[in-house]
Design a protein around this motif. Structure first.
Motif, PDB file in Angstrom:
ATOM      1  N   HIS A 204      28.225  63.230 -61.400  1.00  0.00           N
ATOM      2  CA  HIS A 204      27.028  64.065 -61.291  1.00  0.00           C
ATOM      3  C   HIS A 204      27.433  65.713 -61.597  1.00  0.00           C
ATOM      4  O   HIS A 204      28.369  65.993 -61.085  1.00  0.00           O
ATOM      5  N   ILE A 205      26.329  66.229 -62.031  1.00  0.00           N
ATOM      6  CA  ILE A 205      26.456  67.766 -62.242  1.00  0.00           C
ATOM      7  C   ILE A 205      25.335  68.239 -61.554  1.00  0.00           C
ATOM      8  O   ILE A 205      24.429  68.053 -61.748  1.00  0.00           O
ATOM      9  N   ALA A 206      25.686  69.404 -61.028  1.00  0.00           N
ATOM     10  CA  ALA A 206      24.550  70.467 -60.431  1.00  0.00           C
ATOM     11  C   ALA A 206      24.958  71.692 -61.129  1.00  0.00           C
ATOM     12  O   ALA A 206      26.010  72.425 -61.328  1.00  0.00           O
ATOM     13  N   ILE A 207      23.752  72.312 -61.755  1.00  0.00           N
ATOM     14  CA  ILE A 207      23.854  73.574 -62.247  1.00  0.00           C
ATOM     15  C   ILE A 207      23.302  74.750 -61.828  1.00  0.00           C
ATOM     16  O   ILE A 207      22.020  74.571 -61.107  1.00  0.00           O
ATOM     17  N   ILE A 214      19.195  74.576 -60.946  1.00  0.00           N
ATOM     18  CA  ILE A 214      18.418  74.459 -61.992  1.00  0.00           C
ATOM     19  C   ILE A 214      18.581  73.088 -62.471  1.00  0.00           C
ATOM     20  O   ILE A 214      17.397  72.878 -63.388  1.00  0.00           O
ATOM     21  N   GLU A 215      19.493  72.457 -62.424  1.00  0.00           N
ATOM     22  CA  GLU A 215      19.644  70.835 -63.011  1.00  0.00           C
ATOM     23  C   GLU A 215      20.539  70.269 -62.134  1.00  0.00           C
ATOM     24  O   GLU A 215      21.571  70.566 -61.312  1.00  0.00           O
ATOM     25  N   TYR A 216      20.170  69.080 -62.270  1.00  0.00           N
ATOM     26  CA  TYR A 216      21.031  68.145 -61.284  1.00  0.00           C
ATOM     27  C   TYR A 216      20.805  66.783 -62.066  1.00  0.00           C
ATOM     28  O   TYR A 216      20.082  66.365 -62.718  1.00  0.00           O
ATOM     29  N   GLY A 217      22.078  66.078 -62.348  1.00  0.00           N
ATOM     30  CA  GLY A 217      22.098  64.726 -62.929  1.00  0.00           C
ATOM     31  C   GLY A 217      23.480  64.261 -63.591  1.00  0.00           C
ATOM     32  O   GLY A 217      24.354  64.827 -63.322  1.00  0.00           O
ATOM     33  N   ALA A 299      20.285  74.792 -70.535  1.00  0.00           N
ATOM     34  CA  ALA A 299      19.597  74.761 -68.935  1.00  0.00           C
ATOM     35  C   ALA A 299      19.453  76.254 -68.698  1.00  0.00           C
ATOM     36  O   ALA A 299      18.344  76.508 -68.056  1.00  0.00           O
ATOM     37  N   MET A 300      19.986  76.982 -68.831  1.00  0.00           N
ATOM     38  CA  MET A 300      20.007  78.269 -68.298  1.00  0.00           C
ATOM     39  C   MET A 300      18.956  79.187 -69.010  1.00  0.00           C
ATOM     40  O   MET A 300      18.132  79.927 -68.414  1.00  0.00           O
ATOM     41  N   LYS A 301      18.898  79.011 -70.408  1.00  0.00           N
ATOM     42  CA  LYS A 301      17.615  79.480 -71.163  1.00  0.00           C
ATOM     43  C   LYS A 301      16.402  78.941 -70.518  1.00  0.00           C
ATOM     44  O   LYS A 301      15.502  79.904 -70.307  1.00  0.00           O
ATOM     45  N   GLY A 302      16.280  77.665 -70.171  1.00  0.00           N
ATOM     46  CA  GLY A 302      15.058  77.260 -69.579  1.00  0.00           C
ATOM     47  C   GLY A 302      14.863  77.998 -68.584  1.00  0.00           C
ATOM     48  O   GLY A 302      13.623  78.250 -68.098  1.00  0.00           O
TER      49      GLY A 302
END
Lengths: 307, 304
Positions: A204-207, A214-217, A299-302
């Motif tokens: 799993h990754i969390a950003i 901003i993201e997890y998945g 993701a960062m851009k979003g």
């Protein structure tokens, strides 16, 4: 899967700086958890809170079902920490370093000796045990750091940028060591990195960006979401117009770059019908897979658009 | 307990393996010895022989000179033992600053060990190493004095010296720990070491005897533990050779000489007793200890 770390609404404010601002996530037992973010995103602050170095401003964390802030001493027995910078003593031998580090957890000399043997084998340090730490190569140093964090057989290993500043070959060594740990000891590994291709190996990754999650998945789901595959078509010189028509009728979005067409694809396979149809018009083609770099940047851009 | 011992051992090893820091921690001592050999020794010897010639009537000049030389060496030895107890413990405490800078403290704090135990381990290793180096200095000095035909101190005097070494090292280690809490980088700490190394000879009245210092300066020095530590040490080191050298002299001469050389200390026109000096130093140590506890408690790991 049982979760081993639960983080709920974790916050850390330093005066007016919001280093970590309301993040929540869980880490499952035995998984490799990747914590991503650019420098200054709040990764190290989060790790420092999870490893009991300083208390959060707000939020609840439980590690191995122990409440952070209430059972810190017990938590410390369950976690091993490898800091961003090397921290072993360069004038002491690897063995001395490991025994001393282990001595902060265990009393029995026999247990320490046993762990030393086990740990140095897993991280292939047996040959360099008698050498001063300062004389080791960069990769050996890093492995020795990890070994030191494993001397008390923790359940969770925190690695703060374990491969930053290492050459590609050494990075690979360190990674195979991390994989061994996870496979053979079923250890939960929580790591931060800013090498995106390394993050792809995580379960799993969390950003993290500017203190926000901003993201997890899973790397796969994030790739699906943020990193579309692209098809690069190189037409024969005389068939350029025909190809444009083909792409337009197939209702595909594309852009022209020099003498090739970059076509966005939903999946790799959906490139096949396009190729089939345009076979006669093409000089060559390339399917470009979305990378973790794309995931990260998009993701960062979003997030930036959102803010 | 074993965690504490483990850390203490580590601190000692880290210091001892770093040959250059061992050397530099002993630099002040080497400077004192060099100065004594080159000219301070001669100055001090001639001041004694002059005193003896002036007040003693007809005496054997050769014996007087030999006694005076021995007296000066014992006097210097006392100074060196105090200098070392300060500079060595300072260098050892420096390990803590390096550890904080290289993020090693954080790693220790992620282990189930309390911050006070970590702190205590630094002070303990400073005490251990400081005592070890002072004892080695003492042994070498006694061998040197015996080899050059001097009289070796009595066992009871040696035991007393060992006790004073320990007291000095303990107090200076605590004071240095307190000082280290305010210093954030190894560079700044080596600056502190330079200042301390330079001043120690003056503050302990080793480069210049008390009598040669302006009265005001002397008064300030008597308020510091270093001078009392040196004085205690000098009393024991020089006692027998003083009596031998000043045999047959009026007691007033001896008293004045002792005061001049900082062997006895006068505060408010009263010559203070050894037990007062010990109590004074202990009080200094206790105050520093309490201050260190308070400062350390308010110091946060992210305050680097």
């Amino acid at each position: 899967m049982e979760s081993i770390i639960q983080v709920k609404h974790l916050k850390k404010y330093f005066k007016d700086v919001k280093a970590v601002d309301d993040i929540s996530f869980t880490v499952e037992k035995g998984e490799l958890f990747g914590f991503l973010g650019i420098n200054g995103a709040g990764k190290t602050t989060t790790i420092q809170m999870l490893t009991t170095l300083f208390p959060p401003t707000e939020g609840e964390v439980s590690i191995c079902n122990l409440k952070l802030g209430k059972a810190n001493t017990q938590i410390k027995h369950h976690i091993g920490v490898v800091a961003q910078n090397n921290s072993l003593d360069k004038r002491l031998t690897v063995q001395e370093n490991l025994l001393l580090r282990g001595g902060l957890y265990h009393h029995s000399r026999n247990v320490l000796k046993e762990n030393l043997g086990r740990v140095s084998e897993i991280l292939s340090l047996t040959d360099v045990l008698k050498r001063p730490y300062g004389k080791l190569s960069g990769g050996q140093k890093r492995r020795a750091e990890i070994a030191a964090a494993l001397m008390h057989t923790p359940d969770i290993l925190f690695l703060d940028e374990p491969t930053t500043g290492l050459d590609p070959a050494t990075r690979k060594q360190v990674w195979s060591a991390i994989h061994n740990l996870q496979k053979e000891l079923q250890m939960t590994v929580f790591l931060t990195t800013h090498y995106m291709e390394e993050a792809a190996k995580a379960n799993h990754i969390a950003i993290l960006n500017k203190g926000h999650l901003i993201e997890y998945g899973t790397p796969f789901s994030l790739k699906e979401k943020y990193a579309k595959d692209t098809l690069r078509l190189i037409p024969k010189e005389e068939t350029q117009n025909a190809l444009t028509t083909l792409l337009q009728t197939a209702n595909l979005s594309y852009r022209k770059k020099e003498n090739s067409y970059i076509v966005a694809m939903d999946s790799t396979l959906s490139a096949l019908p396009v190729l089939e149809q345009g076979k006669s018009l093409l000089h060559g083609f390339e399917v470009i897979q979305g990378t973790m770099d794309d995931v990260f940047l998009n993701a960062m851009k979003g997030d930036m658009n959102y803010v | 307990m074993s965690k504490y011992l483990s850390l203490t051992k580590r601190n000692c090893l880290v210091f001892l393996r770093d040959r250059s820091s061992v050397f530099f921690s002993l630099l002040s001592m080497l400077i004192v010895m060099l100065l004594t050999t080159v000219f301070l020794g001669n100055l001090n010897v001639s001041s004694i022989t002059n005193l003896l010639a002036e007040y003693g009537g007809i005496r054997d000049a050769a014996v007087d000179t030999a006694n005076a030389e021995e007296l000066v060496w014992y006097w210097t030895l006392a100074g060196i033992l105090v200098v070392n107890s300060l500079t060595v413990s300072l260098t050892v405490i420096g390990i803590m600053i390096t550890d904080a800078n290289e993020n090693r403290l954080e790693v220790f704090y992620t282990a189930p060990i309390s911050k006070s135990v970590v702190a205590l381990s630094y002070v303990t290793s400073a005490i251990l190493i400081g005592t070890l180096f002072c004892v080695l200095t003492l042994i070498i000095a006694l061998i040197f004095i015996a080899a050059t035909g001097g009289t070796v101190l009595s066992l009871s005097a040696i035991l007393q010296i060992l006790f004073y070494i320990f007291v000095n090292v303990c107090i200076f280690s605590i004071i240095m720990y307190l000082a280290a809490l305010f210093v954030k980088s190894p560079g700044a700490w080596s600056g502190v070491a330079t200042i301390v190394g330079t001043l120690v000879g003056f503050v302990g009245a080793i480069y210049l005897p008390m009598g040669s210092l302006p009265e005001k300066v002397g008064n300030v020095l008597t308020c510091l533990p270093l001078l009392h530590g040196t004085s205690l040490m000098r009393k024991v080191c020089c006692e027998s050779i003083l009596n031998k050298t000043f045999e047959g002299m009026p007691p007033e001469v001896l008293d004045i000489y002792k005061e001049e050389m900082g062997i006895t200390i006068v505060m408010n026109d009263i010559t203070v007793s050894s037990s007062f000096q010990l109590a004074f130093m202990a009080a200094f140590g206790v105050v520093a200890f309490i201050a260190a506890l308070i400062v350390a408690k308010h110091k946060h790991i992210s305050d680097r």
